[in-house]
Design an enzyme around this catalytic site. Sequence first.
Site, PDB file in Angstrom:
ATOM      1  CB  CYS A 156      -0.718   0.023   1.175  1.00  0.00           C
ATOM      2  SG  CYS A 156      -1.641   1.714   1.510  1.00  0.00           S
ATOM      3  CG  HIS A 195      -4.014  -0.964   4.674  1.00  0.00           C
ATOM      4  ND1 HIS A 195      -3.560  -0.398   3.787  1.00  0.00           N
ATOM      5  CD2 HIS A 195      -4.760  -2.062   4.577  1.00  0.00           C
ATOM      6  CE1 HIS A 195      -3.928  -0.898   2.597  1.00  0.00           C
ATOM      7  NE2 HIS A 195      -4.703  -2.031   3.104  1.00  0.00           N
ATOM      8  CG  ASN A 219     -14.366   8.203  -4.794  1.00  0.00           C
ATOM      9  OD1 ASN A 219     -15.467   8.925  -4.648  1.00  0.00           O
ATOM     10  ND2 ASN A 219     -13.488   8.438  -5.535  1.00  0.00           N
ATOM     11  CG  HIS A 237      -4.258   3.421   3.915  1.00  0.00           C
ATOM     12  ND1 HIS A 237      -3.235   2.849   4.482  1.00  0.00           N
ATOM     13  CD2 HIS A 237      -4.421   4.488   4.443  1.00  0.00           C
ATOM     14  CE1 HIS A 237      -3.057   3.414   5.380  1.00  0.00           C
ATOM     15  NE2 HIS A 237      -3.580   4.674   5.506  1.00  0.00           N
ATOM     16  CG  HIS A 297      -7.243   7.428   0.241  1.00  0.00           C
ATOM     17  ND1 HIS A 297      -7.745   6.175  -0.182  1.00  0.00           N
ATOM     18  CD2 HIS A 297      -7.411   8.130  -1.142  1.00  0.00           C
ATOM     19  CE1 HIS A 297      -7.866   5.981  -1.219  1.00  0.00           C
ATOM     20  NE2 HIS A 297      -7.814   6.805  -1.943  1.00  0.00           N
TER      21      HIS A 297
HETATM   22 ZN   LIG Z   1      -2.270   1.152   3.893  1.00  0.00          ZN
END
Ligand SMILES: [Zn+2]
Length: 365
Positions: free
Chosen positions: A73, A139, A179, A190, A192
């Site tokens: 990630c 995460h 989203n 992750h 965000h």
């Molecule tokens: Zn992550």
Amino acid sequence: MGVIRTGRRLADGREILYFDDDRHPVARTAVDPRDLPPVSTHSQLRYDALLGEWVVIASHRQSRTFLPPADQCPLCPSRPDRATEIPESDYQVVVFENRFPSLATGVATDVPAAAPGAPSAELRPGYGRCEVVCFTSEHDRVFADLGSDRARLVVDVWAERTAELSRLDGVQQVYCFENHGEEIGVTLSHPHGQIYAYPFVTPRVAKVLAAACRHREQTGGDLFADVMAAERSGPRVVTANEHWTAFVPAAARWPFEVQLFPTRKVPDLPALTDDERDAFVEVYLDVLARFARRMDTPMPYIASWNQAPVHEGRDEWWLHLQLFSLRRAPGKLKYLAGSESGMGAFITDTNPEDVAEALRSVVVE
Ligand SMILES: [Zn+2]
């Protein structure tokens, strides 16, 4: 809570900003060890003369990262053996310029005046800015489980970014959004969100603003205020407190759609007081918990901040958040088919009053 902001640069020159709760300050000094080629952005705006709308052509984005395994990630903190987009070994909230932006301040400016063979399709460089906002270094966490302090820090970051990006020459609207969920095409799992600084007023905001101005001319009244007053005491409220009301809009177009309005009329996030920001967190986490528990698996959603344009209609605009899900039942998504995609005419098979009742009845501990 105060916020400490530390600005640094990534290996390719992009800006990265760490935002830390001043009760838990951390020095942000890590250097990006990667060998990255400089970012070059060649996106352009093309004007659709029939619709009177701008389209962003960002064909350089085809090669971007798509759902990497969790151990690769790019939004997790860096480890000694693996450098990510975030050089620090931990962070609270971090913002950085997207490596594959649709809009950039450093965009190539050598574009012709119009699209080939189409003098009415005016062309402009894709000037603007696209930022990524990581809500937590963990995460597997989701926004609904961030807790009040972290969610509040995110609100402050959205407000700070809105204020700063609004000051960029040529930026006409700042859009903060998230989203959430693979079902809606999220390419990184992750937790965000993103922030776009557009060089034009987006079609939705232009349309709503025109409706508010028309209403003002015809009735002398405030369209947003009329809608808010009715909804606050109406049958579609999901949850509310002194400063915010979350309701299913009367003409909802998505299977699950909730709009969050502050009680006080403000144009954008920077205008919210501390109390209003705290109250937003309370209502928003409540609504997200209802979205997460309504079905056997959490609903995918889009959270979309509707802020006033930077230079026009600011007295008329009323800040609000649209939160909606494309999932209509477990395992079933609403697809934007002929009527919606072709004509922009939404047809929904859920009744807004029933949706409000269903969300109210979710047990949120
Ligand atoms: Zn992550």
